[in-house]
Design a protein around this motif. Structure first.
Motif, PDB file in Angstrom:
ATOM      1  N   ALA A  39      37.131  30.551  40.793  1.00 41.70           N
ATOM      2  CA  ALA A  39      36.138  31.446  41.383  1.00 41.70           C
ATOM      3  C   ALA A  39      36.706  32.829  41.632  1.00 41.70           C
ATOM      4  N   VAL A  40      35.880  33.844  41.405  1.00 44.48           N
ATOM      5  CA  VAL A  40      36.196  35.213  41.819  1.00 44.48           C
ATOM      6  C   VAL A  40      35.576  35.395  43.193  1.00 44.48           C
ATOM      7  N   LEU A  41      36.417  35.325  44.215  1.00 44.41           N
ATOM      8  CA  LEU A  41      35.912  35.414  45.578  1.00 44.41           C
ATOM      9  C   LEU A  41      35.782  36.866  46.032  1.00 44.41           C
ATOM     10  N   GLY A  42      36.625  37.743  45.485  1.00 45.31           N
ATOM     11  CA  GLY A  42      36.571  39.146  45.879  1.00 45.31           C
ATOM     12  C   GLY A  42      37.022  40.057  44.766  1.00 45.31           C
ATOM     13  N   ALA A  43      36.443  41.257  44.707  1.00 45.61           N
ATOM     14  CA  ALA A  43      36.812  42.260  43.704  1.00 45.61           C
ATOM     15  C   ALA A  43      36.865  43.618  44.389  1.00 45.61           C
ATOM     16  N   GLY A  44      37.903  44.388  44.075  1.00 43.97           N
ATOM     17  CA  GLY A  44      38.044  45.699  44.711  1.00 43.97           C
ATOM     18  C   GLY A  44      38.701  46.700  43.781  1.00 43.97           C
ATOM     19  N   LEU A  45      38.355  47.972  43.968  1.00 43.59           N
ATOM     20  CA  LEU A  45      38.891  49.052  43.146  1.00 43.59           C
ATOM     21  C   LEU A  45      39.322  50.225  44.017  1.00 43.59           C
ATOM     22  N   HIS A  46      40.314  50.956  43.541  1.00 46.61           N
ATOM     23  CA  HIS A  46      40.562  52.307  44.032  1.00 46.61           C
ATOM     24  C   HIS A  46      39.950  53.231  42.988  1.00 46.61           C
ATOM     25  N   PRO A  47      39.209  54.272  43.367  1.00 46.17           N
ATOM     26  CA  PRO A  47      38.598  55.154  42.370  1.00 46.17           C
ATOM     27  C   PRO A  47      39.635  55.715  41.403  1.00 46.17           C
TER      28      PRO A  47
END
Length: 398
Positions: free
Chosen positions: A8-16
């Motif tokens: 599972a992909v529980l969380g996704a995050g990016l820095h611009p």
């Protein structure tokens, strides 16, 4: 492989993405915290960190897993660092998946970040005559844009692609990138503006080629039981990760190699390297190109994106430009490609880009991509390629 092997992909995050003038550790820490917040987890819940390494930031780039763990605060997590050039992010995801499926860890944080140099990428200093990347710069003088231009000329000679077709790719991706708050370039572009930009490596112009950027991406991955216990009854799931290598003899020139293998004694393989990358992912996931809702591909140049259409099986050989002209790969088309805006809108942050592709699939499959949303998205694929024969493809489903 089947759904019983999903994670599972529980969380996704990016820095611009952009040129921010700071270090890759800062970018990666921002992305990691964003992914943890998206997952609803505290950093202390992470049992393993897999860092996609960058080798341009000095020694810490070689220990990216521990570097990010230290920046977030030592808490005893297992760490791993992988480096596979532009495929580093996919190998990091594959490593995390192996740890989860083997029972080594329940929750794994995957992070990739870069503070890229200005201009095009070049080998680090020193003499390395056994390094094909060093050789292609020193012997041929073949910078990355030269390589992109050669591929564009090949398509023009084989299939009749035109500079107008290449410009259409940039126009399409810029329109999507204008809707993405994490993209570096958030401005629509016209074909006339592409044609008016400076020639870099004929026939490609400046707007046909992606930039080098700072940026970061992170994912929180876990087993399905853990996800359900955490309240995620129907999470986005990773069903396949392909990191295959070429098959001998490799009869299509693919830099940094500066020659092809001879096919006098051994018949060429049925499928090219890039085609085999996607095929391995399809076979593992038990799906085909006809099942795709969208794709995120490695558009180092506009001409290379057209090649990926064919390598992914979205159309036949030589039909990529036709598919583009029909609008099939644009937002609102049959199978949007680079709904994020692609590298045309982001630029390259090498260890992060394959992870960022999965972040985009995650948002699309969740239905949270805003104005870029692909209606009813259920299956997405990424396609990437690292130097030295590193394949990279991830299939996500919901």
């Amino acid at each position: 492989m089947s759904a019983t092997h999903d994670i599972a992909v529980l969380g996704a995050g990016l820095h611009p993405w952009g040129k921010w003038g700071r270090g890759f550790v800062e970018y990666g820490t921002v992305a990691a915290r964003a992914a943890l917040a998206d997952a609803g987890l505290d950093w202390s819940a992470v049992q393993s960190v897999v860092g996609a390494g960058t080798v341009r930031g000095g020694y810490p780039g070689y220990v990216a897993g521990a570097t990010f763990a230290r920046a977030l605060g030592w808490q005893g997590a297992r760490v791993t660092t992988v480096y596979a050039a532009c495929a580093s992010g996919a190998q990091a995801i594959g490593t995390a998946r192996a740890q989860i499926l083997s029972g080594m860890a329940e929750v794994v944080l995957v992070v990739g970040a870069d503070a890229a140099p200005k201009g095009f990428f070049a080998p680090a200093g020193g003499d390395r005559p056994d390094d094909p990347d060093w050789l292609r710069f020193r012997v041929l003088g073949a910078t990355n844009p030269a390589y992109f231009g050669l591929y564009a000329r090949r398509r023009m000679a084989l299939y009749g692609d035109t500079v107008d077709d290449f410009a259409r790719v940039k126009v399409k991706n810029a329109a999507a990138g204008a809707l993405n708050p994490y993209a570096r370039y958030r401005k629509a572009v016209t074909a006339e503006e592409v044609a008016a930009s400076a020639v870099v490596a004929d026939p490609l112009r400046l707007l046909d080629i992606c930039a080098t950027s700072d940026g970061a991406a992170a994912l929180v991955l876990c087993g399905m039981d853990y996800a359900r216990g955490h309240g995620a009854a129907d999470p986005v799931r990773i069903r396949a990760v392909s990191t295959v290598t070429p098959t001998y003899p490799n009869t299509v020139l693919d830099l940094p190699d500066i020659a092809t293998d001879s096919a006098l004694a051994v018949e060429p393989p049925q499928h090219s390297f890039r085609t085999s990358v996607a095929r391995a992912a399809y076979e593992e996931a038990g799906i085909g190109p006809e099942d795709l809702s969208l794709a995120e591909v490695y558009d180092l140049s506009t001409a290379l994106e057209l090649q990926w259409y064919e390598d992914l099986g979205l159309c036949g050989a030589g039909e990529g430009a036709k598919l583009l002209r029909e609008g099939a790969t644009a937002l609102g088309g049959r199978v949007p490609v680079n709904a994020s805006g692609g590298l045309a809108s982001f630029g390259e942050a090498v260890p992060a880009q394959a992870i960022a592709q999965v972040c985009e699939l995650t948002r699309q499959l969740r239905g949270t991509a805003g104005e870029r949303q692909v209606p009813g998205a259920r299956v997405g694929i990424t396609a990437n390629q690292g130097l030295f024969g590193h394949g990279s493809s991830v299939i996500a489903v919901r």
